[in-house]
Design an enzyme around this catalytic site. Structure first.
Site, PDB file in Angstrom:
ATOM      1  N   TRP A 155      -5.993  -6.745   1.193  1.00 15.21           N
ATOM      2  CA  TRP A 155      -4.791  -7.465   1.621  1.00 15.21           C
ATOM      3  C   TRP A 155      -5.083  -8.451   2.730  1.00 15.21           C
ATOM      4  CZ3 TRP A 155      -1.516  -7.912  -1.940  1.00 15.21           C
ATOM      5  CH2 TRP A 155      -1.362  -6.876  -2.867  1.00 15.21           C
TER       6      TRP A 155
ATOM      7  N   ASP B 221       0.176  -7.340   9.604  1.00 19.53           N
ATOM      8  CA  ASP B 221       0.760  -6.970   8.312  1.00 19.53           C
ATOM      9  C   ASP B 221       0.907  -5.453   8.322  1.00 19.53           C
ATOM     10  OD1 ASP B 221       1.360  -6.310   5.729  1.00 19.53           O
ATOM     11  OD2 ASP B 221      -0.332  -7.373   4.810  1.00 19.53           O
TER      12      ASP B 221
ATOM     13  N   LYS C 127       7.537   0.110   0.565  1.00 16.02           N
ATOM     14  CA  LYS C 127       6.750   1.310   0.849  1.00 16.02           C
ATOM     15  C   LYS C 127       7.519   2.220   1.807  1.00 16.02           C
ATOM     16  CE  LYS C 127       3.139  -1.925   0.101  1.00 16.02           C
ATOM     17  NZ  LYS C 127       2.693  -1.540  -1.213  1.00 16.02           N
TER      18      LYS C 127
HETATM   19  N1  PMP Z   1       0.054  -6.478   2.408  1.00 14.04           N
HETATM   20  C1  PMP Z   1      -0.143  -5.179   2.165  1.00 14.04           C
HETATM   21  C2  PMP Z   1      -0.805  -4.347   3.218  1.00 14.04           C
HETATM   22  C3  PMP Z   1       0.270  -4.633   0.950  1.00 14.04           C
HETATM   23  O1  PMP Z   1       0.067  -3.346   0.698  1.00 14.04           O
HETATM   24  C4  PMP Z   1       0.893  -5.452  -0.011  1.00 14.04           C
HETATM   25  C5  PMP Z   1       1.384  -4.934  -1.345  1.00 14.04           C
HETATM   26  N2  PMP Z   1       0.876  -3.783  -1.785  1.00 14.04           N
HETATM   27  C6  PMP Z   1       1.060  -6.802   0.280  1.00 14.04           C
HETATM   28  C7  PMP Z   1       0.639  -7.287   1.507  1.00 14.04           C
HETATM   29  C8  PMP Z   1       1.701  -7.740  -0.700  1.00 14.04           C
HETATM   30  O2  PMP Z   1       3.030  -7.415  -0.801  1.00 14.04           O
HETATM   31  P1  PMP Z   1       3.995  -8.089  -1.892  1.00 14.04           P
HETATM   32  O3  PMP Z   1       3.566  -7.590  -3.227  1.00 14.04           O
HETATM   33  O4  PMP Z   1       5.335  -7.599  -1.481  1.00 14.04           O
HETATM   34  O5  PMP Z   1       3.843  -9.545  -1.779  1.00 14.04           O
END
Ligand code: PMP
Length: 360
Positions: A102, A172, A196
């Site tokens: 991520w 994040d 989450k």
């Molecule tokens: N950052 C993290 C730490 C994530 O776990 C996720 C999704 N699993 C995201 C960003 C991306 O999120 P989204 O699918 O809502 O764009």
């Protein structure tokens, strides 16, 4: 009806009392005669729902008044680009820590907007540890430092906050927000997709210190301009009203659990139960350094990888769902966010021990 134990990484389990409340209120919210989904986002009723969610989140995280709380769309992935658009403030470089898939995606989306200085990187070493802070190559001229406080795929979590002096920290927190107490004042901006620990997918929470907003790049689309959304209480355009309402119910539920302080005790215990089984023998493997093993997402494999699929399918037969690892990584992953009850973890642990006895 028996609900399964859901270990999905996201969209993830939602507290059952929240689902029941939403069911009861679905057709007629309060005395309104309509569903929340059918209500104007400009109505008094919805504004009350929205403001209450915001103030409950402010209470839960002790968010000071000089921080704005925004409820936006586009997911955390959209924020990967929206953050540099809003926070460069005339600067040309930003610091990024790359500890997993991520934060890597965040790096890639920042590159069109600024020079990305990767201050610490575990990409070539399997994304399973956090480099010593003393080795980070911080740039005092950076507009901000970005990191992912919990890498949802790799299961790497920060249990400390970097010290960056005057450089604001952007985190994040998609997969560990509200899982334990944190000091918001150490951050310039915190963001999290809801699906989450906050509620359903479709809404993204951004908590931002107000002196950092108001100088977005001219190309920033108006609904993605933090200053505009802050000015309009996140109602510049139509928000995902039902998702916002559900997040409000989750915040109320979390208050009843004692907030992040209360739930942290349970979260640590839940995680320890799973790691204890993994570490007891060589049958299960988790390669993450012990000091940064996530409380929320625990990836693991069986030493004989041929057995991973059998584990996942037998677990599903036993009502233990969504234990497959991230699509590009394989293996297994247990996601145990706030709403996953401890009894689900207890059932999983019994299953893991039994599976090992039969196949080890
Ligand atoms: N950052 C993290 C730490 C994530 O776990 C996720 C999704 N699993 C995201 C960003 C991306 O999120 P989204 O699918 O809502 O764009």
């Amino acid at each position: 009806m028996k609900r399964a134990y859901n270990f999905c990484a996201g969209p993830a389990a939602i507290p059952e009392p929240v689902l029941l409340m939403a069911r009861d209120e679905l057709l007629n919210w309060g005395e309104s005669g309509t569903s929340i989904m059918e209500m104007s986002h400009r109505s008094g009723e919805f504004q009350r729902i929205a403001q209450e969610a915001e103030s409950d989140l402010r209470d839960l995280m002790y968010i000071p008044d000089n921080y704005k709380i925004l409820f936006l769309q586009g997911g955390a992935s959209c924020q990967f680009a929206v953050i540099p658009m809003n926070l460069l403030r005339g600067k040309t470089t930003a610091d990024y820590v790359r500890t997993g898939i991520w934060s890597h995606k965040a790096v890639e989306q920042a590159k069109p907007f600024c020079d990305v200085n990767i201050v610490a990187d575990t990409m070539d070493k399997g994304y399973n540890y956090i480099p010593e802070f003393s080795s980070w190559t911080l740039n005092p001229e950076a507009a901000y430092l970005h990191y992912a406080s919990n890498e949802t795929v790799g299961g790497v979590e920060f249990f400390w906050i970097p010290e960056t002096g005057d450089v604001p920290i952007v985190a994040d927190m998609s997969s560990n927000i509200l899982s334990r107490p944190i000091d918001v004042t150490q951050y310039g901006l915190i963001y999290a997709g809801a699906q989450k620990n906050i509620g359903p997918s479709g809404i993204t929470v951004v908590i931002v210190r107000d002196d950092l907003i108001g100088d977005a790049l001219p190309i920033t689309p108006i609904p993605l301009n933090y200053a505009v959304q802050a000015q309009d209480a996140s109602l510049y355009n139509t928000p995902p009203t039902f998702a916002w309402y559900l997040t409000g119910l989750v915040f109320k539920w979390l208050k009843q659990q004692g907030g992040p302080e209360g739930i942290a005790v349970i979260n640590e215990r839940k995680a320890r139960k799973v790691y204890d089984v993994i570490d007891a023998t060589d049958f299960y493997i988790n390669a993450v350094a012990p000091d940064c093993r996530s409380w929320m997402n625990i990836p693991f494999q069986i030493h004989d990888r041929g057995m991973d699929k059998m584990f996942i399918s037998e677990a599903a037969d036993n009502g233990l769902l969504n234990l497959n690892g991230f699509r590009s990584v394989g293996g297994m992953r247990v996601s145990i966010y706030n709403a996953v009850p401890e009894e689900a973890v207890d059932a999983l642990v019994i299953f893991m021990k039994d599976f090992e006895k039969r196949h080890g």
